[in-house]
Scaffold this active site. Structure first.
Site, PDB file in Angstrom:
ATOM      1  N   GLU A   1      -3.119  10.387   3.064  1.00 53.68           N
ATOM      2  CA  GLU A   1      -4.319  10.593   3.881  1.00 53.68           C
ATOM      3  C   GLU A   1      -4.332  12.040   4.361  1.00 53.68           C
ATOM      4  OE1 GLU A   1      -5.631   6.367   5.848  1.00 53.68           O
ATOM      5  OE2 GLU A   1      -4.160   7.550   6.954  1.00 53.68           O
TER       6      GLU A   1
ATOM      7  N   GLU B   1       0.836  -1.197   0.000  1.00 51.87           N
ATOM      8  CA  GLU B   1       0.000   0.000   0.000  1.00 51.87           C
ATOM      9  C   GLU B   1       0.872   1.250   0.000  1.00 51.87           C
ATOM     10  OE1 GLU B   1      -3.394  -0.307   2.591  1.00 51.87           O
ATOM     11  OE2 GLU B   1      -3.321   1.822   3.095  1.00 51.87           O
TER      12      GLU B   1
ATOM     13  N   ASP C   1       0.188   5.357   0.586  1.00 50.34           N
ATOM     14  CA  ASP C   1      -0.901   6.177   1.147  1.00 50.34           C
ATOM     15  C   ASP C   1      -0.657   7.677   1.104  1.00 50.34           C
ATOM     16  OD1 ASP C   1      -2.357   3.988   1.961  1.00 50.34           O
ATOM     17  OD2 ASP C   1      -1.724   4.068   4.036  1.00 50.34           O
TER      18      ASP C   1
END
Length: 287
Positions: free
Chosen positions: A104, A100, A102
């Site tokens: 955010e 993953e 990311d």
């Protein structure tokens, strides 16, 4: 037939609009709204919005899976009092040993800055957080958030300025995301148990619905379908328009990276001696 300067300019302008619209990704073709019961919407093919209210958030994912790519998306984040909300935009594979990458965006009270939280998971292991403030208001207009992912490195960029580089450190025993195809995901959801000041500030539902907007998606990437990559047998070789497969930061970009980290980084796991009292993770020596 006589043509005036105005009519010629109008024709050129119309052609440019048609051309630009034809080169931008159509969200209807590239993504599926995966949850939210109507709170995620595609408008005219070139704008996607996600909304959050007290009943539910919403999210979408790409129809394609990618194994390496240079991916851009323009986002305009939830304005006003966004405390408690998280807008997540990331690449992810499936399974218990997932990879993953990311972005955010952690909401905050009106007037306080958003926190941009980044992380990299490889074979199910993350805990590689770096956090930043932004040098602009991410709610007033669209800004471009980019991920360059190739076999040597992952680079996070904002409006073309690199803010983070995660290098392949397999040579010292650190797994690197390079074998699992990933889809692009995004979601807008309530995380007021941790997102703003460690959960001290809760979501103000009187401000709902909260809405984030997306446009101008672009992916120069290796698409994986039925186990085969559109980049051919060897993703590690680069030619033609796949130069990003071996792209690295030049001197100017390295200076911009240092500028962003010096002035806007607010947390780096590689500097947290309380969290790692014995020794820092091995990849930190390559930072």
């Amino acid at each position: 037939m006589a043509f005036t300067t105005t009519s010629i300019l109008n024709s050129v302008f119309l052609f440019m609009i048609i051309f630009l619209r034809s080169t931008l990704a159509d969200f209807n073709n590239e993504f599926d709204i995966t949850w939210g019961d109507g709170r995620g919407k595609v408008v005219n093919g070139d704008l996607l919005t996600l909304s959050l209210d007290k009943a539910s958030g919403s999210g979408f994912e790409s129809r394609n899976e990618y194994l390496f790519g240079k991916i851009d998306m323009q986002l305009k984040l939830v304005p006003g009092n966004s405390a408690g909300t998280v807008t997540a935009y990331y690449l992810s594979s499936k399974g218990s040993n997932w990879d993953e990458i990311d972005f955010e965006f952690l909401g905050n009270l009106s007037g306080d800055p958003y926190i941009l939280h980044t992380n990299v998971f490889s074979q199910g292991k993350g805990n590689r957080e770096q956090q930043f403030y932004l040098w602009f208001d991410p709610t007033s207009e669209f800004h471009t958030y980019s991920i360059l992912w190739n076999p040597q490195r992952i680079i996070f960029s904002v409006d073309g300025t690199p803010i983070r580089e995660f290098k392949n450190a397999e040579s010292i025993g650190v797994p690197f995301p390079k074998d699992q195809p990933m889809r692009i995901h995004s979601s807008l959801w309530n995380a007021d148990d941790w997102a703003t000041r460690g959960g001290l500030v809760k979501t103000d539902w009187s401000q709902a619905p909260f809405t984030a907007s997306y446009r101008n998606f672009k992916a120069d990437a290796c698409v994986v379908a039925s186990g085969k990559s559109s980049c051919g047998g060897s993703a590690a070789s680069s030619s033609g328009n796949q130069a990003w497969l071996s792209e690295e930061l030049d001197n100017t970009q390295q200076e911009r990276l240092r500028w962003a980290q010096k002035n806007y980084m607010i947390y780096n796991y590689c500097s947290n001696s309380k969290r790692f009292p014995q020794r820092f993770p091995p990849e930190c020596q390559m930072a």
